[in-house]
Scaffold this motif. Structure first.
Motif, PDB file in Angstrom:
ATOM      1  N   LYS A  41     -58.325 -22.129 -26.557  1.00 31.68           N
ATOM      2  CA  LYS A  41     -57.974 -23.219 -25.649  1.00 31.68           C
ATOM      3  C   LYS A  41     -56.809 -22.817 -24.746  1.00 31.68           C
ATOM      4  N   TYR A  42     -55.730 -22.315 -25.345  1.00 32.68           N
ATOM      5  CA  TYR A  42     -54.556 -21.982 -24.548  1.00 32.68           C
ATOM      6  C   TYR A  42     -54.761 -20.728 -23.706  1.00 32.68           C
ATOM      7  N   LYS A  43     -55.612 -19.832 -24.146  1.00 39.35           N
ATOM      8  CA  LYS A  43     -55.936 -18.659 -23.336  1.00 39.35           C
ATOM      9  C   LYS A  43     -56.678 -19.092 -22.078  1.00 39.35           C
ATOM     10  N   GLU A  44     -57.617 -20.014 -22.229  1.00 41.85           N
ATOM     11  CA  GLU A  44     -58.346 -20.518 -21.066  1.00 41.85           C
ATOM     12  C   GLU A  44     -57.408 -21.244 -20.109  1.00 41.85           C
ATOM     13  N   LEU A  45     -56.516 -22.085 -20.642  1.00 42.19           N
ATOM     14  CA  LEU A  45     -55.566 -22.799 -19.797  1.00 42.19           C
ATOM     15  C   LEU A  45     -54.621 -21.828 -19.081  1.00 42.19           C
ATOM     16  N   ARG A  46     -54.187 -20.785 -19.791  1.00 40.82           N
ATOM     17  CA  ARG A  46     -53.301 -19.784 -19.196  1.00 40.82           C
ATOM     18  C   ARG A  46     -54.028 -19.023 -18.093  1.00 40.82           C
ATOM     19  N   ASP A  47     -55.277 -18.645 -18.368  1.00 44.58           N
ATOM     20  CA  ASP A  47     -56.052 -17.915 -17.371  1.00 44.58           C
ATOM     21  C   ASP A  47     -56.272 -18.753 -16.109  1.00 44.58           C
ATOM     22  N   ARG A  48     -56.520 -20.035 -16.282  1.00 43.37           N
ATOM     23  CA  ARG A  48     -56.709 -20.927 -15.128  1.00 43.37           C
ATOM     24  C   ARG A  48     -55.421 -21.055 -14.319  1.00 43.37           C
ATOM     25  N   ALA A  49     -54.308 -21.267 -15.011  1.00 48.22           N
ATOM     26  CA  ALA A  49     -53.026 -21.412 -14.317  1.00 48.22           C
ATOM     27  C   ALA A  49     -52.651 -20.122 -13.592  1.00 48.22           C
ATOM     28  N   ALA A  50     -52.859 -18.977 -14.231  1.00 42.81           N
ATOM     29  CA  ALA A  50     -52.538 -17.692 -13.610  1.00 42.81           C
ATOM     30  C   ALA A  50     -53.440 -17.438 -12.401  1.00 42.81           C
ATOM     31  N   ALA A  51     -54.701 -17.789 -12.508  1.00 41.42           N
ATOM     32  CA  ALA A  51     -55.626 -17.613 -11.385  1.00 41.42           C
ATOM     33  C   ALA A  51     -55.253 -18.530 -10.223  1.00 41.42           C
ATOM     34  N   ALA A  52     -54.881 -19.763 -10.527  1.00 41.73           N
ATOM     35  CA  ALA A  52     -54.478 -20.693  -9.470  1.00 41.73           C
ATOM     36  C   ALA A  52     -53.218 -20.184  -8.775  1.00 41.73           C
ATOM     37  N   TYR A  53     -52.259 -19.683  -9.557  1.00 47.27           N
ATOM     38  CA  TYR A  53     -51.041 -19.138  -8.968  1.00 47.27           C
ATOM     39  C   TYR A  53     -51.372 -17.949  -8.076  1.00 47.27           C
ATOM     40  N   ALA A  54     -52.159 -17.018  -8.593  1.00 52.40           N
ATOM     41  CA  ALA A  54     -52.511 -15.818  -7.832  1.00 52.40           C
ATOM     42  C   ALA A  54     -53.269 -16.175  -6.556  1.00 52.40           C
ATOM     43  N   ASN A  55     -54.131 -17.161  -6.629  1.00 50.88           N
ATOM     44  CA  ASN A  55     -54.904 -17.585  -5.465  1.00 50.88           C
ATOM     45  C   ASN A  55     -54.000 -18.153  -4.370  1.00 50.88           C
ATOM     46  N   LEU A  56     -52.968 -18.898  -4.761  1.00 46.80           N
ATOM     47  CA  LEU A  56     -52.092 -19.542  -3.786  1.00 46.80           C
ATOM     48  C   LEU A  56     -50.904 -18.683  -3.369  1.00 46.80           C
TER      49      LEU A  56
END
Length: 85
Positions: A41-56
């Motif tokens: 669960k937390y790996k998925e949440l971390r991956d999403r947050a990191a991807a959103a940061y990298a995208n922006l």
């Protein structure tokens, strides 16, 4: 936009902490279903947050660089530098 940047970076840091603590737990309880579920669960949440940061705002780590035309990681400022925050 600056507030969004801080929120995403904070989320990545928070999930990294959770994952590290879960890793320590799973080192001694490798078959615990609740621990494994929490880690996923937390790996998925971390991956999403990191991807959103990298995208922006650009990559948080060198592994997030696109590398098609330029190694984006060398473009500054890096997340831990004062100018980035």
């Amino acid at each position: 936009m600056e507030n969004k940047k801080r929120q995403l970076l904070y989320a990545v840091q928070m999930y990294d902490f959770y994952l590290y603590e879960l890793q320590l737990y799973l080192d001694t309880h490798p078959t615990c279903p609740n621990g494994l579920q929490a880690f996923r669960k937390y790996k998925e949440l971390r991956d999403r947050a990191a991807a959103a940061y990298a995208n922006l705002f650009g990559p948080i780590s060198p592994m997030q660089s696109d590398c098609d035309k330029v190694f984006e990681w060398v473009k500054g400022p890096w997340p831990w530098e004062k100018e980035a925050n």
